[in-house]
Design an enzyme around this catalytic site. Structure first.
Site, PDB file in Angstrom:
ATOM      1  N   SER A   1     -91.193  21.396  66.990  1.00  0.00           N
ATOM      2  CA  SER A   1     -90.154  20.487  66.280  1.00  0.00           C
ATOM      3  C   SER A   1     -88.698  20.854  67.189  1.00  0.00           C
ATOM      4  O   SER A   1     -88.772  21.804  67.835  1.00  0.00           O
ATOM      5  CB  SER A   1     -90.080  20.850  64.872  1.00  0.00           C
TER       6      SER A   1
HETATM    7  C1  SAM Z   1     -94.654  19.020  64.058  1.00  0.00           C
HETATM    8  S1  SAM Z   1     -96.213  19.948  64.184  1.00  0.00           S
HETATM    9  C2  SAM Z   1     -95.676  21.541  63.677  1.00  0.00           C
HETATM   10  C3  SAM Z   1     -94.902  22.420  64.420  1.00  0.00           C
HETATM   11  C4  SAM Z   1     -94.889  23.749  63.975  1.00  0.00           C
HETATM   12  N1  SAM Z   1     -94.435  23.965  62.996  1.00  0.00           N
HETATM   13  C5  SAM Z   1     -94.421  24.791  65.374  1.00  0.00           C
HETATM   14  O1  SAM Z   1     -93.718  25.370  64.925  1.00  0.00           O
HETATM   15  O2  SAM Z   1     -94.880  24.203  66.269  1.00  0.00           O
HETATM   16  C6  SAM Z   1     -97.006  19.004  62.731  1.00  0.00           C
HETATM   17  C7  SAM Z   1     -98.344  19.782  62.597  1.00  0.00           C
HETATM   18  O3  SAM Z   1     -98.751  19.227  61.430  1.00  0.00           O
HETATM   19  C8  SAM Z   1    -100.084  19.293  61.416  1.00  0.00           C
HETATM   20  N2  SAM Z   1    -100.853  18.463  60.396  1.00  0.00           N
HETATM   21  C9  SAM Z   1    -100.960  17.080  60.411  1.00  0.00           C
HETATM   22  N3  SAM Z   1    -101.734  16.773  59.226  1.00  0.00           N
HETATM   23  C10 SAM Z   1    -101.811  17.803  58.523  1.00  0.00           C
HETATM   24  C11 SAM Z   1    -102.454  18.245  57.137  1.00  0.00           C
HETATM   25  N4  SAM Z   1    -103.007  17.016  56.558  1.00  0.00           N
HETATM   26  N5  SAM Z   1    -102.208  19.555  56.730  1.00  0.00           N
HETATM   27  C12 SAM Z   1    -101.615  20.298  57.426  1.00  0.00           C
HETATM   28  N6  SAM Z   1    -101.250  20.203  58.745  1.00  0.00           N
HETATM   29  C13 SAM Z   1    -101.311  19.139  59.058  1.00  0.00           C
HETATM   30  C14 SAM Z   1    -100.596  18.816  62.872  1.00  0.00           C
HETATM   31  O4  SAM Z   1    -101.952  19.234  63.350  1.00  0.00           O
HETATM   32  C15 SAM Z   1     -99.351  19.308  63.600  1.00  0.00           C
HETATM   33  O5  SAM Z   1     -99.750  20.497  64.263  1.00  0.00           O
END
Ligand code: SAM
Length: 361
Positions: free
Chosen positions: A88
């Site tokens: 992000s």
């Molecule tokens: C914006 S990224 C996260 C960034 C992370 N915090 C970092 O520092 O790199 C969003 C993440 O949410 C995950 N995601 C999507 N759907 C999800 C769900 N239902 N439960 C948990 N994680 C999920 C995706 O796989 C993705 O890796």
């Protein structure tokens, strides 16, 4: 190959951290100065002028500068070439971490491990034992676990749907989500302590909730605009062909309003909506399409005609919003209340216009 943390990385990181805090004291400055983002993002993707995604990694010109800039970095594409994980934007991460108001000894749950970078920042400040991070994607969890260890952090990381939380490590004092939600998952409230703070993205904003009693929480949105990848769920595709077969109706709301002043309220009134545009040769918007996971679809043309299909008449909601909001409203004028029975967003106050969030997060 993961690259070492050398002097150039440290200097770039210091610059990024200094820019982020902009001379103001921040309890997160040390974490952003110390945690090597490049170890968590050894490769990311940028779109070229044709829209194709091009990978950038160590050695590619611009890689290090971009990794240590205030940019969201796409780190994974799905089988259709659509981004499904990213690191992000650091300024939004900082705004959310600040809003989280975590203090020493607090136990934190993060939804959306992604690269592991945010989990590493949390570990730096709060200690490994207090940090739990979950992601739905086993490959990402595996990679993040390895990178966290490489960076000297060892939080609990697990494969879970964020909607379920992770009771095994609760109760949590703080919950931060870097995956966009359509509503607050009830299990999260059951896994928190009284007075716990939750900071999840909701629509095109981020809300800061305080748990007031079991199953109940309330709080305002942050002023910061934000859009996070939403929770992976099975929603229906847009039904543009079927919508085009409907008889048109008239609308006085220009399609561009959905992309501008009404974008944030629309994301609360129509949780999980997606929009797209059709443009003419000059690049001006001709029409917008919008759809929700239940298959409702609308197409609004700049000529003032609208075609809609599905269980909800989406453009009718946009017209209702246009009557309420003459200008783009400030996000922090919106309030969310959560009870076991209902989740409601209010504009201005609890006697203002309101929208119920769906039962499914
Ligand atoms: C914006 S990224 C996260 C960034 C992370 N915090 C970092 O520092 O790199 C969003 C993440 O949410 C995950 N995601 C999507 N759907 C999800 C769900 N239902 N439960 C948990 N994680 C999920 C995706 O796989 C993705 O890796």
């Amino acid at each position: 190959m993961t690259q070492p943390d050398n002097g150039a990385c440290a200097a770039a990181r210091q610059r990024m951290a200094a820019d982020l805090v902009a001379g103001r004291p921040s309890e997160w400055a040390d974490a952003f100065t110390s945690v090597p983002r490049h170890l968590f993002v050894p490769r990311f993707y940028q779109q070229d002028t044709t829209g194709a995604w091009q990978p950038l990694s160590w050695g590619t010109p611009g890689y290090l500068e971009t990794v240590y800039s205030d940019a969201a970095l796409t780190t994974q594409l799905d089988e259709h070439g659509v981004p499904n994980s990213s690191s992000s934007q650091p300024s939004i991460m900082l705004a959310m971490l600040k809003a989280l108001d975590a203090a020493e000894g607090h136990r934190v749950l993060e939804l959306g491990t992604g690269t592991g970078y945010n989990a590493a920042l949390l570990c730096h400040r709060l200690g490994d034992a207090n940090v739990t991070s979950i992601d739905i994607d086993p490959g990402l969890v595996d990679a993040a676990t390895g990178r966290l260890l490489l960076a000297g952090a060892n939080p609990t990381v697990a494969v879970r749907d964020g909607a379920e939380g992770y009771p095994d490590r609760g109760p949590y004092d703080r919950v931060i989500s870097t995956v966009g939600l359509h509503a607050i998952p009830k299990p999260l409230l059951q896994q928190t302590t009284p007075g716990a703070v939750l900071v999840p993205p909701l629509g095109y904003g981020v809300v800061r909730l305080t748990v007031t009693s079991p199953g109940h929480a309330t709080g305002r949105f942050l002023a910061t605009p934000a859009h996070f990848m939403t929770r992976r769920t099975d929603g229906m595709a847009p039904r543009f062909d079927a919508a085009l077969e409907q008889s048109p109706t008239d609308s006085s709301v220009p399609p561009a309003d959905l992309l501008g002043r009404l974008k944030f309220p629309a994301s609360l009134a129509l949780p999980g909506y997606t929009s797209c545009t059709w443009r003419n040769d000059q690049g001006d918007v001709d029409a917008v399409g919008l759809w929700t996971p239940d298959g409702s679809t609308a197409i609004a043309h700049t000529s003032g005609t609208v075609r809609q299909i599905g269980p909800r008449r989406l453009w009718d909601t946009i017209e209702d919003l246009a009557k309420i909001f003459g200008d783009e409203p400030e996000r922090d004028t919106f309030l969310l209340t959560v009870t076991p029975a209902r989740q409601t967003v209010f504009y201005a106050d609890t006697d203002g216009p309101s929208w119920d969030l769906p039962a499914t997060p």
